[in-house]
Design a protein around this motif. Structure first.
Motif, PDB file in Angstrom:
ATOM      1  N   ARG A  71       0.715  -1.125  -0.233  1.00 58.39           N
ATOM      2  CA  ARG A  71      -0.024  -0.006  -0.011  1.00 58.39           C
ATOM      3  C   ARG A  71       0.831   1.315  -0.126  1.00 58.39           C
ATOM      4  O   ARG A  71       1.775   1.260   0.645  1.00 58.39           O
ATOM      5  CB  ARG A  71      -0.990   0.000   1.212  1.00 58.39           C
ATOM      6  CG  ARG A  71      -1.897  -0.948   1.101  1.00 58.39           C
ATOM      7  CD  ARG A  71      -3.161  -0.697   2.179  1.00 58.39           C
ATOM      8  NE  ARG A  71      -4.351  -1.705   2.191  1.00 58.39           N
ATOM      9  CZ  ARG A  71      -5.426  -1.346   1.042  1.00 58.39           C
ATOM     10  NH1 ARG A  71      -5.353  -0.239   0.443  1.00 58.39           N
ATOM     11  NH2 ARG A  71      -6.165  -2.067   0.992  1.00 58.39           N
ATOM     12  N   ARG A  72       0.397   2.067  -0.846  1.00 51.42           N
ATOM     13  CA  ARG A  72       0.940   3.591  -0.740  1.00 51.42           C
ATOM     14  C   ARG A  72       0.030   4.542  -0.952  1.00 51.42           C
ATOM     15  O   ARG A  72      -0.886   4.374  -1.753  1.00 51.42           O
ATOM     16  CB  ARG A  72       1.960   3.694  -1.965  1.00 51.42           C
ATOM     17  CG  ARG A  72       2.746   5.067  -2.016  1.00 51.42           C
ATOM     18  CD  ARG A  72       3.521   5.234  -3.184  1.00 51.42           C
ATOM     19  NE  ARG A  72       4.641   4.462  -3.070  1.00 51.42           N
ATOM     20  CZ  ARG A  72       5.332   3.680  -3.971  1.00 51.42           C
ATOM     21  NH1 ARG A  72       4.618   3.447  -5.195  1.00 51.42           N
ATOM     22  NH2 ARG A  72       6.373   3.228  -3.730  1.00 51.42           N
ATOM     23  N   GLY A  74      -2.736   4.679   0.655  1.00 51.35           N
ATOM     24  CA  GLY A  74      -3.950   4.108   0.891  1.00 51.35           C
ATOM     25  C   GLY A  74      -4.281   3.337  -0.459  1.00 51.35           C
ATOM     26  O   GLY A  74      -5.386   2.605  -0.387  1.00 51.35           O
ATOM     27  N   LYS A  75      -3.573   3.222  -1.571  1.00 47.29           N
ATOM     28  CA  LYS A  75      -3.909   2.315  -2.628  1.00 47.29           C
ATOM     29  C   LYS A  75      -2.967   1.496  -2.741  1.00 47.29           C
ATOM     30  O   LYS A  75      -1.724   1.457  -2.422  1.00 47.29           O
ATOM     31  CB  LYS A  75      -3.495   3.380  -4.054  1.00 47.29           C
ATOM     32  CG  LYS A  75      -4.776   4.357  -3.886  1.00 47.29           C
ATOM     33  CD  LYS A  75      -4.753   5.358  -5.217  1.00 47.29           C
ATOM     34  CE  LYS A  75      -5.949   6.162  -5.012  1.00 47.29           C
ATOM     35  NZ  LYS A  75      -5.928   7.399  -5.734  1.00 47.29           N
ATOM     36  N   ARG A  76      -3.662   0.110  -3.382  1.00 43.25           N
ATOM     37  CA  ARG A  76      -2.556  -0.899  -3.536  1.00 43.25           C
ATOM     38  C   ARG A  76      -1.705  -0.819  -4.877  1.00 43.25           C
ATOM     39  O   ARG A  76      -2.382  -0.462  -5.910  1.00 43.25           O
ATOM     40  CB  ARG A  76      -3.307  -2.315  -3.530  1.00 43.25           C
ATOM     41  CG  ARG A  76      -4.622  -2.474  -2.195  1.00 43.25           C
ATOM     42  CD  ARG A  76      -4.931  -3.724  -2.320  1.00 43.25           C
ATOM     43  NE  ARG A  76      -5.778  -3.751  -3.290  1.00 43.25           N
ATOM     44  CZ  ARG A  76      -6.379  -4.870  -3.675  1.00 43.25           C
ATOM     45  NH1 ARG A  76      -6.221  -6.150  -2.920  1.00 43.25           N
ATOM     46  NH2 ARG A  76      -7.161  -5.158  -4.641  1.00 43.25           N
ATOM     47  N   HIS A  77      -0.736  -1.162  -4.723  1.00 43.69           N
ATOM     48  CA  HIS A  77       0.368  -1.256  -5.691  1.00 43.69           C
ATOM     49  C   HIS A  77       1.053  -2.513  -5.833  1.00 43.69           C
ATOM     50  O   HIS A  77       1.064  -3.435  -4.938  1.00 43.69           O
ATOM     51  CB  HIS A  77       1.627  -0.221  -5.387  1.00 43.69           C
ATOM     52  CG  HIS A  77       0.968   1.187  -5.688  1.00 43.69           C
ATOM     53  ND1 HIS A  77       0.130   1.876  -4.907  1.00 43.69           N
ATOM     54  CD2 HIS A  77       1.205   2.157  -6.834  1.00 43.69           C
ATOM     55  CE1 HIS A  77      -0.044   3.044  -5.277  1.00 43.69           C
ATOM     56  NE2 HIS A  77       0.619   3.356  -6.280  1.00 43.69           N
ATOM     57  N   ARG A  96       0.310   0.442 -10.156  1.00 44.07           N
ATOM     58  CA  ARG A  96      -0.962   0.341  -9.037  1.00 44.07           C
ATOM     59  C   ARG A  96      -1.762  -0.870  -9.663  1.00 44.07           C
ATOM     60  O   ARG A  96      -1.897  -1.295 -10.819  1.00 44.07           O
ATOM     61  CB  ARG A  96      -1.861   1.529  -9.628  1.00 44.07           C
ATOM     62  CG  ARG A  96      -3.151   1.723  -8.504  1.00 44.07           C
ATOM     63  CD  ARG A  96      -3.620   2.809  -8.672  1.00 44.07           C
ATOM     64  NE  ARG A  96      -2.866   3.814  -8.415  1.00 44.07           N
ATOM     65  CZ  ARG A  96      -3.051   5.188  -8.581  1.00 44.07           C
ATOM     66  NH1 ARG A  96      -3.963   5.467  -9.348  1.00 44.07           N
ATOM     67  NH2 ARG A  96      -2.413   6.139  -8.032  1.00 44.07           N
TER      68      ARG A  96
END
Length: 190
Positions: A71-72, A74-77, A96
C-alpha cells in the motif's frame, strides 16, 4: 446436384460476410500483420521479450518475479521484476494494482493473479493495457498477448513468426498509467 451448387455458393459467399459487418473505422485502425510469435518491449530498459500472440486469450499475461503487493497513500500497488535474459537486463517495476483475476489452468485448477496496466511496444504499435502477472518461467514465451491488446490494431498470421522488431518511436510517457513518476521503472543495474 442443386445441393452441391448451393454448398459451393455458400462456401464462396461466407468468408466475405463478417468483413462486411466491420465498419470502415474498424478496418482503418488495424495497423499491421504479425506472426504468432513476435518480440515485444516493456519498461524503461526497455526489456525485450518473446511474446506469443494468442487470439484465444482475452487478457495479456507477463512473466514476473518477486511479485510484492503493498500500500502507498492508501492504494494498492505491485512491485515486480522482469528479466531480459538475452541481454542480461533486469528491471523492477511498480504499478498500481488494478484488480485480481482467477485464471483456470489447463489442469482445471484456478490461480489468483494480480492485474496491472502497462505499456508495451509490438512492432511500431505502442499500447497501454492490462496484464496479469505470473511466473511464466516454465512456459516457452514470457509474454502472452491477448485479444484486448490486439483488438483493432493487430492481425495475426498463424504461419509467420518474428515479422517485425519493436520500433515504437513515441511512448506515451516515461511511466505507465498507475505508476507515479517517483516509482517509475529503473534498471536494476543502475
Amino acid at each position: 446436384m442443386t445441393a452441391w451448387i448451393a454448398a459451393c455458393l455458400l462456401a464462396v459467399a461466407a468468408p466475405a460476410w463478417p468483413a462486411e459487418q466491420r465498419s470502415k473505422s474498424e478496418k482503418a485502425r488495424v495497423q499491421d500483420i504479425f506472426g504468432w510469435v513476435e518480440w515485444v518491449e516493456i519498461g524503461q530498459g526497455p526489456i525485450r521479450l518473446k511474446a506469443k500472440l494468442d487470439t484465444g486469450a482475452t487478457t495479456s499475461s507477463l512473466t514476473a518475479d518477486d511479485i510484492d503487493i503493498f500500500r502507498r497513500s492508501g492504494k494498492r500497488h505491485v512491485r515486480f521484476t522482469i528479466l531480459d535474459e538475452d541481454r542480461d537486463i533486469e528491471e523492477t517495476i511498480e504499478a498500481r494494482l488494478v484488480r485480481h483475476v482467477r485464471i483456470r489452468k489447463h489442469d482445471g485448477t484456478t490461480q489468483r493473479r494480480p492485474v496491472v496496466r502497462l505499456g508495451m511496444c509490438l512492432g511500431d504499435i505502442y499500447r497501454e493495457h492490462e496484464f496479469t502477472l505470473v511466473d511464466r518461467s516454465s512456459f516457452v514465451y514470457p509474454v502472452l498477448v491477448g485479444r484486448n491488446y490486439m483488438r483493432g490494431h493487430v492481425l495475426v498470421d498463424s504461419g509467420e513468426t518474428f515479422t517485425q522488431r519493436p520500433s515504437c518511436k513515441q511512448r506515451s510517457s516515461s511511466t505507465s498509467p498507475g505508476m507515479d513518476r517517483a516509482t517509475a521503472p529503473r534498471l536494476a543495474a543502475e
